[in-house]
Design a protein around this motif. Structure first.
Motif, PDB file in Angstrom:
ATOM      1  N   LEU A  33       0.823  -1.204   0.000  1.00  0.00           N
ATOM      2  CA  LEU A  33       0.000   0.000   0.000  1.00  0.00           C
ATOM      3  C   LEU A  33       0.860   1.259   0.000  1.00  0.00           C
ATOM      4  CD1 LEU A  33      -2.729   1.457   0.311  1.00  0.00           C
ATOM      5  CD2 LEU A  33      -2.525   1.133   2.771  1.00  0.00           C
ATOM      6  N   GLY A  77       2.546   1.801  -3.387  1.00  0.00           N
ATOM      7  CA  GLY A  77       1.642   2.263  -4.442  1.00  0.00           C
ATOM      8  C   GLY A  77       0.778   3.437  -4.070  1.00  0.00           C
ATOM      9  N   LEU A  78       1.082   4.071  -2.916  1.00  0.00           N
ATOM     10  CA  LEU A  78       0.244   5.174  -2.451  1.00  0.00           C
ATOM     11  C   LEU A  78       0.203   6.353  -3.424  1.00  0.00           C
ATOM     12  CD1 LEU A  78      -1.591   5.975  -0.152  1.00  0.00           C
ATOM     13  CD2 LEU A  78       0.368   6.952   1.042  1.00  0.00           C
ATOM     14  N   THR A 135       0.319   6.293  -6.642  1.00  0.00           N
ATOM     15  CA  THR A 135      -0.590   5.913  -7.730  1.00  0.00           C
ATOM     16  C   THR A 135      -2.035   5.913  -7.256  1.00  0.00           C
ATOM     17  OG1 THR A 135       1.163   4.531  -8.673  1.00  0.00           O
ATOM     18  CG2 THR A 135      -1.085   4.142  -9.456  1.00  0.00           C
ATOM     19  N   LEU A 136      -2.265   5.391  -6.048  1.00  0.00           N
ATOM     20  CA  LEU A 136      -3.629   5.372  -5.515  1.00  0.00           C
ATOM     21  C   LEU A 136      -4.164   6.783  -5.324  1.00  0.00           C
ATOM     22  CD1 LEU A 136      -3.284   2.506  -2.856  1.00  0.00           C
ATOM     23  CD2 LEU A 136      -4.519   2.408  -5.023  1.00  0.00           C
ATOM     24  N   ARG A 137      -3.318   7.682  -4.844  1.00  0.00           N
ATOM     25  CA  ARG A 137      -3.759   9.071  -4.654  1.00  0.00           C
ATOM     26  C   ARG A 137      -4.046   9.742  -5.993  1.00  0.00           C
ATOM     27  NH1 ARG A 137      -0.159  12.486  -0.632  1.00  0.00           N
ATOM     28  NH2 ARG A 137      -1.910  13.886  -1.054  1.00  0.00           N
ATOM     29  N   ARG A 178      -7.967   6.707  -4.969  1.00  0.00           N
ATOM     30  CA  ARG A 178      -8.344   5.438  -4.352  1.00  0.00           C
ATOM     31  C   ARG A 178      -7.550   5.172  -3.074  1.00  0.00           C
ATOM     32  NH1 ARG A 178     -10.732   1.784  -7.707  1.00  0.00           N
ATOM     33  NH2 ARG A 178     -11.047   0.673  -5.730  1.00  0.00           N
ATOM     34  N   GLU A 179      -7.022   6.223  -2.444  1.00  0.00           N
ATOM     35  CA  GLU A 179      -6.162   5.992  -1.293  1.00  0.00           C
ATOM     36  C   GLU A 179      -6.932   5.535  -0.063  1.00  0.00           C
ATOM     37  OE1 GLU A 179      -7.142  10.429  -1.296  1.00  0.00           O
ATOM     38  OE2 GLU A 179      -6.673   8.834  -2.730  1.00  0.00           O
ATOM     39  N   GLY A 224      -9.685   3.398  -0.092  1.00  0.00           N
ATOM     40  CA  GLY A 224     -10.248   2.065  -0.278  1.00  0.00           C
ATOM     41  C   GLY A 224      -9.519   0.949   0.450  1.00  0.00           C
ATOM     42  N   PRO A 225      -8.174   0.847   0.352  1.00  0.00           N
ATOM     43  CA  PRO A 225      -7.474  -0.269   0.999  1.00  0.00           C
ATOM     44  C   PRO A 225      -7.517  -0.249   2.520  1.00  0.00           C
ATOM     45  CG  PRO A 225      -6.130   0.717  -0.729  1.00  0.00           C
ATOM     46  CD  PRO A 225      -7.290   1.629  -0.499  1.00  0.00           C
TER      47      PRO A 225
END
Length: 582
Positions: free
Chosen positions: A208, A211-212, A214-216, A220-221, A223-224
């Motif tokens: 997490l 890949g934070l 990319t998620l931001r 989608r930060e 969701g996990p």
């Protein structure tokens, strides 16, 4: 799971001397216990006899035994202090030794995942996992050795005093390890499940964090977070289940040993009333009886605190026993003017039935080291095709599962397989700039020069080429600004500039070796804005102008446009039979 794994003694030197010291202290503790029991019996026996007969007690009759009692109490306190002190030191040393070995072995295995769970599981093991070995070494192992030494000695002493009590001890003692084994099997399984849960949680959190960004970028930060909470709840439930078993089994063992001591005491009391045993031996047996069972009771109580450590040690030995890839021994030839040949290179992607890259074939001429003799080679392909893996293969950190990488130095000479070369002679001829550079702790100047003698003019020129000059100008202490381990205190883009400047100076110190002819860049513009991208382009041009070959993992059109050669990288799914072979 063995109570004392021989691999622990082989792997950790501190464990060997600690076991020897504990055994010596156990012998001393057994002697002190016996002497204390006799001192109490000989001091209390005459006092009871004199009191029942109504005669005065002569202090001179019991004074030597009272002195012996005080001495044994002091000796037992000193033994306990020494055991605790050296147990803490040995535990810290053993954990440090195993942690160092696990990390070193994992590094030697290369960047591929190290067993089940991959690198994240190994990171969890090397940090929190091995810390659980402390209670095993501090609490459980000393009691285990005391049981093996003190208990037989005390049983033999009791046998010399009262054979009936010794018989009761011999009959009831095996019941304690039997019940310990039954509950230990349950607890060991629960501890292994708990460690597996923690490793899964650590792997999820590390993935997490990696890949934070990319998620931001995709919003989608958040969701996990639900998955992390679910794994945390699973860890809590596993821990509470282990504690529940520990408390219940501890109660069973305490009840069993208490009843055993009570049977010995009742038997001694009845025979003392009947006149079948003298008072002094009876008192000595009553003093020794609880001590006979005490080491086993403590082993049972401390066993549950050791299962986590034993499970972690088993995982550590699993990592340490993974065979290392055979290292090449041939000296790497001079790469200036040579050619790298990728002949059908394919690398298995972790545990998946995918080769990434797959069937990669290309010829990469290396720089001559003279101005104008450089070249830019771009590795192009979709995400997951194996571009970064190809860079690791060229570094010699990964060996292809298919094909090979050859080094051609001259047309009339046979090519050399990269796998046969000694990495210590290959790596000095390669400059490597990863996507996320990791800097050593120190000042910005230390991170750029890496201890090399670099002139002020060369340092300034490298800083201007890479844009680091503007970064340094904005820092509070300029070149002397401290940065933490990994580059803490600098942004990703600033770290990239530091790494590029250090790469520019690689081999360029006065009187030093020629700059490495091969430069590997892994997506150098991935985290940079347009200005930072221009800095990378200028740096690549500077390398090419200096006669060096730059192999760059490229996604952006600007890097592809700069390339003299573009190598397309692709992946391929393999079938079950093919996957096993590869």
């Amino acid at each position: 799971m063995k109570p004392l794994d021989p691999r622990l003694l082989r792997r950790a030197r501190a464990a060997r001397w600690y076991v020897a010291l504990t055994a010596a202290l156990g012998v001393a503790a057994a002697g002190a216990l016996v002497l204390q029991a006799f001192a109490i019996a000989h001091a209390l026996g005459p006092a009871v006899t004199a009191g029942s007969a109504g005669t005065p007690l002569a202090l001179s009759d019991v004074a030597p035994w009272l002195g012996a009692l005080v001495a044994t109490i002091a000796a037992r306190a000193a033994i306990a202090w020494a055991q605790e002190r050296y147990a803490q030191k040995a535990a810290a040393d053993v954990v440090a030794e195993l942690r160092e070995q696990v990390v070193a072995h994992t590094v030697a295995l290369g960047p591929r995942p190290a067993g089940e769970g991959g690198a994240a599981a190994t990171a969890t093991l090397a940090t929190r996992g091995l810390d659980d070995l402390g209670p095993y070494l501090v609490r459980y192992l000393p009691q285990l050795l005391l049981t093996a030494i003190v208990t037989p000695v005390l049983v033999l002493v009791v046998l010399g005093l009262d054979w009936v009590s010794a018989l009761i001890c011999v009959v009831t003692l095996p019941l304690v390890p039997l019940f310990m084994w039954l509950v230990g099997v349950m607890t060991a399984g629960a501890s292994e499940r708990r460690l597996h849960t923690i490793e899964r949680l650590g792997a999820q959190v590390l993935d997490l964090l990696a890949g934070l960004p990319t998620l931001r970028a995709f919003g989608r930060e958040i969701g996990p977070g639900a998955r992390v909470r679910a794994l945390g709840d699973a860890s809590r439930r596993a821990t509470m289940g282990t504690l529940r078993i520990a408390f219940l089994s501890g109660m069973v063992l305490e009840l069993l040993t208490t009843l055993s001591v009570a049977i010995v005491a009742v038997g001694v009391g009845l025979r003392l009333v009947e006149g079948m045993i003298a008072l002094v031996p009876a008192i000595a047996v009553l003093v020794l009886a609880p001590e006979v069972y005490l080491p086993l009771r403590r082993v049972g109580a401390e066993f549950h605190s050791s299962t986590d450590g034993l499970a972690a040690a088993e995982r550590a030995f699993t990592v340490l026993e993974r065979p290392l890839p055979a290292a090449g021994t041939a000296t790497a030839p001079a790469l200036a003017g040579a050619t790298l040949v990728l002949d059908g290179v394919g690398v298995r992607a972790g545990d998946r039935a995918v080769l990434a890259p797959a069937g990669l074939t290309a010829r990469v001429p290396l720089g001559t080291g003279r101005p104008g003799g450089g070249r830019v080679v771009a590795l192009r392909g979709p995400s997951g095709a194996g571009k970064s893996t190809t860079a690791l293969v060229l570094l010699g950190l990964l060996r292809p599962d298919e094909g090979r990488v050859l080094v051609e130095t001259a047309p009339h000479e046979a090519p050399v397989d990269l796998a046969d070369l000694d990495p210590a002679t290959w790596w000095p001829q390669v400059t490597w700039v990863p996507q996320r550079p990791t800097l050593v702790a120190g000042t910005v100047r230390d991170a750029v020069t890496d201890g090399r003698p670099v002139t002020a003019d060369a340092l300034e020129a490298a800083a201007r080429t890479t844009g680091l000059h503007d970064v340094v100008a904005g820092l509070p202490q300029g070149w002397d600004t401290p940065v933490g381990l990994g580059g803490t205190g600098l942004s990703v883009g600033q770290r990239q500039r530091v790494a590029l400047a250090a790469a520019l100076l690689d081999g360029g110190a006065p009187g030093g070796a020629a700059p490495p002819p091969l430069v590997l860049l892994d997506e150098p513009t991935a985290h940079l804005d347009a200005r930072g991208e221009q800095v990378v382009l200028d740096t690549v041009r500077a390398w090419r102008a200096a006669g060096r070959t730059v192999v760059v993992v490229a996604h952006r059109a600007s890097l592809l446009a700069l390339a003299d050669q573009v190598v397309d990288v692709a992946s391929r799914t393999v079938g079950p039979v093919e996957a096993v072979v590869s």
